[in-house]
Write a protein that holds these residues in place. Structure first.
Motif, short mmCIF file in Angstrom:
data_model
loop_
_atom_site.label_atom_id
_atom_site.label_comp_id
_atom_site.label_asym_id
_atom_site.label_seq_id
_atom_site.Cartn_x
_atom_site.Cartn_y
_atom_site.Cartn_z
N SER A 107 0.82 -1.22 0.00
CA SER A 107 0.00 0.00 0.00
C SER A 107 0.86 1.26 0.00
N GLN A 108 2.12 1.11 0.43
CA GLN A 108 3.04 2.25 0.47
C GLN A 108 4.05 2.20 -0.70
N GLN A 109 3.81 1.32 -1.66
CA GLN A 109 4.69 1.16 -2.83
C GLN A 109 6.11 0.77 -2.42
N VAL A 110 6.22 -0.03 -1.37
CA VAL A 110 7.52 -0.55 -0.94
C VAL A 110 7.64 -1.99 -1.43
N GLU A 111 8.63 -2.25 -2.27
CA GLU A 111 8.85 -3.60 -2.79
C GLU A 111 9.45 -4.48 -1.70
N VAL A 112 8.96 -5.74 -1.60
CA VAL A 112 9.39 -6.62 -0.51
C VAL A 112 10.05 -7.88 -1.07
N PHE A 113 11.04 -8.36 -0.34
CA PHE A 113 11.76 -9.60 -0.63
C PHE A 113 11.79 -10.37 0.68
N GLN A 143 2.56 -12.55 -4.86
CA GLN A 143 3.58 -12.37 -5.89
C GLN A 143 4.81 -11.64 -5.36
N VAL A 144 5.21 -12.03 -4.15
CA VAL A 144 6.41 -11.51 -3.51
C VAL A 144 7.47 -12.61 -3.53
#
Length: 198
Positions: A107-113, A143-144
């Motif tokens: 929701s904060q446009q932070v890409e996660v790995f 899709q992470v």
């Protein structure tokens, strides 16, 4: 000249800080050292020993937002451990905690790995395998990228020997090298939009 400002926060337990590594790099330092980027990477490890997914989900946002900046390429690495089992959390609760982190980050446009929990001495292997599978499912559904570390290391002689040679709980240089290899070979460069090193 690139002006991409990449900021990566790594949240997790003491393994994400390299505890037990005589070189002080852990897997995070080794991964960053092998990441060929024209842009300077700001990478910070925000580790809390023996942290459960409940505690992690409650703190990641406030701690990471201090390091992130508007307009920057803000990214989050979630390095999960085995503390949920010790604390008696249910699989459903662990799944929900990770889902909350991933949904809030999106929701904060932070890409996660996401890096899954490796095998640990004194932790039930079947239960930890089930926890890793649950985390993998939550990540996949969103899709992470998820790096499975439990299955490849559960019977890995070098991992087991390295943990035993140290304090019996944490890996040393060889073990952290194995964790770094798994991260680097399971989508790390793609996640960052970088070419694979030759």
């Amino acid at each position: 000249m690139s002006e991409r400002d990449v900021r990566i926060c790594v949240v997790g337990d003491e393994l994400s800080a390299g505890m037990g590594d005589a070189r002080g790099l852990g897997w995070v330092g080794r991964v960053v050292a092998r990441t060929a980027s024209e842009d300077p990477l700001f990478v910070t490890s925000l580790a809390v020993p023996d942290e459960t997914s409940t505690a992690l989900s409650g703190r990641w946002e406030s701690e990471c937002q201090r390091r992130f900046a508007p307009g920057s390429d803000n990214r989050l690495v979630v390095a999960l451990g085995s503390a949920d089992l010790t604390a008696g959390l249910s699989l459903a609760r662990s799944r929900l905690n990770l889902a909350n982190v991933l949904d809030s980050a999106r929701s904060q446009q932070v890409e996660v790995f996401v890096v899954g929990p490796p095998p640990r001495p004194g932790v039930d292997g079947d239960a930890l395998g089930a926890l890793s599978d649950a985390y993998a499912d939550v990540s996949t559904r969103r899709q992470v990228r998820y790096v499975e570390t439990f299955a490849p290391l559960r019977t890995h002689d070098q991992w087991l020997a390295d943990v035993a040679a140290g304090d019996g709980v944490h890996p040393g240089q060889a073990g952290y090298g194995l964790l770094a290899w798994l991260v680097l070979h399971n989508g790390w460069h793609d996640w960052l939009g970088l070419p694979h090193p030759s």
